[in-house]
Structure formats: C-alpha cells, structure tokens
Design a protein around this motif. Structure first.
Motif, mmCIF file in Angstrom:
data_model
loop_
_atom_site.group_PDB
_atom_site.id
_atom_site.type_symbol
_atom_site.label_atom_id
_atom_site.label_comp_id
_atom_site.label_asym_id
_atom_site.label_seq_id
_atom_site.Cartn_x
_atom_site.Cartn_y
_atom_site.Cartn_z
ATOM 1 N N ARG A 64 -11.673 -16.583 -39.113
ATOM 2 C CA ARG A 64 -10.660 -16.569 -38.222
ATOM 3 C C ARG A 64 -11.463 -17.348 -36.900
ATOM 4 N N PRO A 65 -10.377 -17.669 -35.980
ATOM 5 C CA PRO A 65 -10.875 -18.177 -34.635
ATOM 6 C C PRO A 65 -11.345 -17.209 -34.111
ATOM 7 N N ILE A 66 -12.374 -17.375 -33.140
ATOM 8 C CA ILE A 66 -13.095 -16.597 -31.978
ATOM 9 C C ILE A 66 -12.712 -17.090 -30.743
ATOM 10 N N PHE A 85 -16.527 -12.740 -28.954
ATOM 11 C CA PHE A 85 -17.819 -13.309 -28.592
ATOM 12 C C PHE A 85 -18.720 -12.036 -28.322
ATOM 13 N N LYS A 86 -18.300 -11.133 -27.931
ATOM 14 C CA LYS A 86 -19.247 -9.896 -27.814
ATOM 15 C C LYS A 86 -19.653 -9.653 -29.386
ATOM 16 N N ILE A 97 -18.397 -24.857 -33.599
ATOM 17 C CA ILE A 97 -17.662 -24.998 -32.396
ATOM 18 C C ILE A 97 -17.177 -26.483 -32.581
ATOM 19 N N LYS A 98 -16.078 -26.561 -32.584
ATOM 20 C CA LYS A 98 -15.012 -27.805 -32.566
ATOM 21 C C LYS A 98 -14.543 -28.083 -31.190
ATOM 22 N N THR A 100 -15.400 -20.666 -34.850
ATOM 23 C CA THR A 100 -15.455 -19.768 -35.947
ATOM 24 C C THR A 100 -16.827 -19.381 -36.380
ATOM 25 N N LYS A 101 -16.976 -18.403 -37.118
ATOM 26 C CA LYS A 101 -18.091 -18.157 -37.876
ATOM 27 C C LYS A 101 -18.419 -19.163 -38.573
#
Length: 155
Positions: free
Chosen positions: A85-87, A93-94, A103-104, A150-151
């Motif tokens: 899932r998107p972060i 972030f925490k 990261i895109k 994302t992870k």
C-alpha cells in the motif's frame, strides 16, 4: 475521498482504536457486487483475520445507526491495506522508519525518478533516505514531489 468515506472515517476512528487497531483509510466505491465500504486497519505486528472480524463486529451496528448511505445497501469490508500500500501520512512514515522504501517521483531529481533507500526521517515537507546504506549520504526528497512511496519488496 468521498463524503461518505470522510464521514465514516471520522465516526469509526475511536471505535477502531478501542479495538487495538489504527484506522488507515476508508473507501466507498461501486464494484461489480454493489456499493462497497471498505475500512483499512493497521496494527503493530500485522493485522490478522481475527482483528478484521473484531473491528467489523464493533463498527457494524454503529454504522447502521449512522446510516452514511441514507438507506442504500452496501457491503462492509474490513481489511489490512497490504504490504504494497502507498505510504503517505505522517503515521505511515513513522511506522516505516528504518525500513527500505521505494519512492517514485513525478519528475526527475538528480536525473532519476525512482529511488530505493532506508527511511531515516521525515517532516511535513520532506523525507530523508539513506540510499547507499550511509547516514552521511541522506537524500532529502520533498513530499510534494513523491508520486508514490511503498515498502520495497525484493523478490
């Protein structure tokens, strides 16, 4: 986010927290089987099916009383948002400090649109990644430049 999703999110957040989980998101969409109200939850150590069932049972009756769809039927789902899932939020972030992220970007930064690195920190304006495994080489990426975070999943 839809008006219904916003209303439900604000209404059920305390109930979800009382059941040992964090409310990540609420989605209200029309699918092939009708209107679906999906509640995404997170929990330290991961979400189990029992957590989804417990939260579903806890929010079902209060949602019936709230009646966010004004009498229209819907299917209530409670789910983990999944590893891919998107972060995007501060809480996301925490929760992912020290984790490897992908990261895109919308536009190139230093001639690249994609980065993989360990999340060292964040604030409301930027995130900080260790790209080469060194804290001395932290890359600052403004959050408004991030198309998707994302992870990182290595197969």
């Amino acid at each position: 986010m839809s008006k219904i999703a916003d209303e439900v999110k604000n209404f059920i957040a305390p109930i979800v927290e009382q059941n040992g989980c964090e409310l990540v998101d609420v989605e209200f969409v029309k699918k092939h089987n009708g209107d679906n109200l999906t509640v995404f939850i997170e929990k330290s150590g991961g979400v189990m099916i029992e957590d989804c069932e417990r939260v579903h049972n806890a929010i079902s009756e209060p949602l019936d009383e709230l009646d966010p769809t004004e009498g229209k039927p819907y299917i209530l789902n409670v789910s983990s948002p999944g590893i891919d899932r998107p972060i995007s939020s501060d809480e996301d972030f925490k929760r992912n400090l020290g984790e490897l992220l992908e990261i895109k970007l919308y536009a190139p930064l230093d001639k690249k649109k994609e980065y993989v690195g360990t999340l060292l920190g964040y604030n409301s304006d930027a995130i900080y990644l260790s790209i080469n495994g060194s804290d001395d080489e932290a890359l600052e990426i403004e959050r408004n430049l991030i198309a998707k975070a994302t992870k990182y999943i290595d197969f």
